[in-house]
Design an enzyme around this catalytic site. Sequence first.
Site, PDB file in Angstrom:
ATOM      1  N   ASP A  16       0.754  -1.224  -0.074  1.00 38.64           N
ATOM      2  CA  ASP A  16       0.052  -0.099   0.051  1.00 38.64           C
ATOM      3  C   ASP A  16       0.965   1.492  -0.011  1.00 38.64           C
ATOM      4  OD1 ASP A  16      -2.548  -1.286   0.510  1.00 38.64           O
ATOM      5  OD2 ASP A  16      -1.713  -1.905   2.252  1.00 38.64           O
ATOM      6  N   ASP A  68      -6.710  -4.039  -5.520  1.00 40.24           N
ATOM      7  CA  ASP A  68      -6.183  -2.933  -4.478  1.00 40.24           C
ATOM      8  C   ASP A  68      -4.725  -2.485  -5.168  1.00 40.24           C
ATOM      9  OD1 ASP A  68      -7.529  -5.025  -3.021  1.00 40.24           O
ATOM     10  OD2 ASP A  68      -7.713  -3.533  -1.509  1.00 40.24           O
TER      11      ASP A  68
END
Length: 381
Positions: free
Chosen positions: A93, A148
Amino acid sequence: MSDPRTEQYTQALQFAEKQVAATTEQHPDYFPIYTEGGKWRHDKELWTDWCAGFYAGMMWQFHLRTGDAGWREKAEHYSKQLEHRQHDRDVHDLGFIFLSTYLPWYQLTGDKHLHDVLIQAGRTLAMRFKDKGQYLRSFVSDDSLFIDIMMNVPIIFYAAIESGDQELMRRAVNHCQTTRDTIVRENGSTAHEGMFDLETGEFLEQTTHQGLRGDSSWARGLAWSLYGYSKCYQLTQDEQYLAVAMRNADFWIANLPEDKVPFWDFDADVSQPAPWGAQKETSAGAIAASGLLDLSKQTKDSAKAAQYKETALAMLDALVTPEYLAINDIGWEGILKHGVYHTEKDLGVDESVMFGEYFFVEALTKVVRDAYPITYDGPKA
């Protein structure tokens, strides 16, 4: 003269500022992820630590819109606390963490140190690349690819472009192509996760951690794909990414409910009760709205451009009403209600979620700044 929509969006942003300011006062140096009963501070599981950039990122968005020095001071303070994560190999991330914080900071100042942090974050993320399979592995396991990650691969593209590193570019390109070919479907929907054989690199199956089923269309995952491929196109001008983002957008628009706020999974049986049935997912709507605003400026198809912008504004029009905006909810600490973090784990379901907060603020800010472009003449350092 202001139009009613811009006024309403500005009021929503002012409410967002109020909520974030209150949270920084009540919980200094705390980085929230999701609320529990409308409160940010609680003892429930985080699952993974990936949202800190959104909190500081909202502060940058407030500063970029208003030029307010106080928000810049807060943004710098909270961003600095994330700097060590440029070396974090435990998450996939780093784009989320640094593109919303260090990138706007660098763009304002031109400070080489900030630039170096961005490039290092891209290099660190690229270490997740699996040559067998040609993908960036998720935080879960070596054989796992998440949709994601399409929101994070742009920081590898950024690092590759800024540094001229062709190996970084190769990894970013191959990840995008692998994702497109394995978990983005022909109809534009997406799976949450793809699984690979570690010995051969062969793609095995579509699965999920957060959607209804492996073959369903988890709404937030689709929004990640739409926005992520759009951002990759913005950075590279490679038409293959624009094509995927538009395919995602067309599925999104065709399957939105009448009120323009998605349910948590497009395949959920909305005749059944929440959380597995008729649970709205405002964070997915906010992410998609922000992505659609960008996509409306990227596509060369004028009809599509109009449709993407119209849909984005319709979604935001719904999200700024008291049904979804917590403006009339006394004691609620978040901004946007009815978001979902993790249905299966019963974490942050029908709550405020930090990614929903950030992309809601970002989308509104794009619209308001287009209506009233602000020239910021503050210090560059």
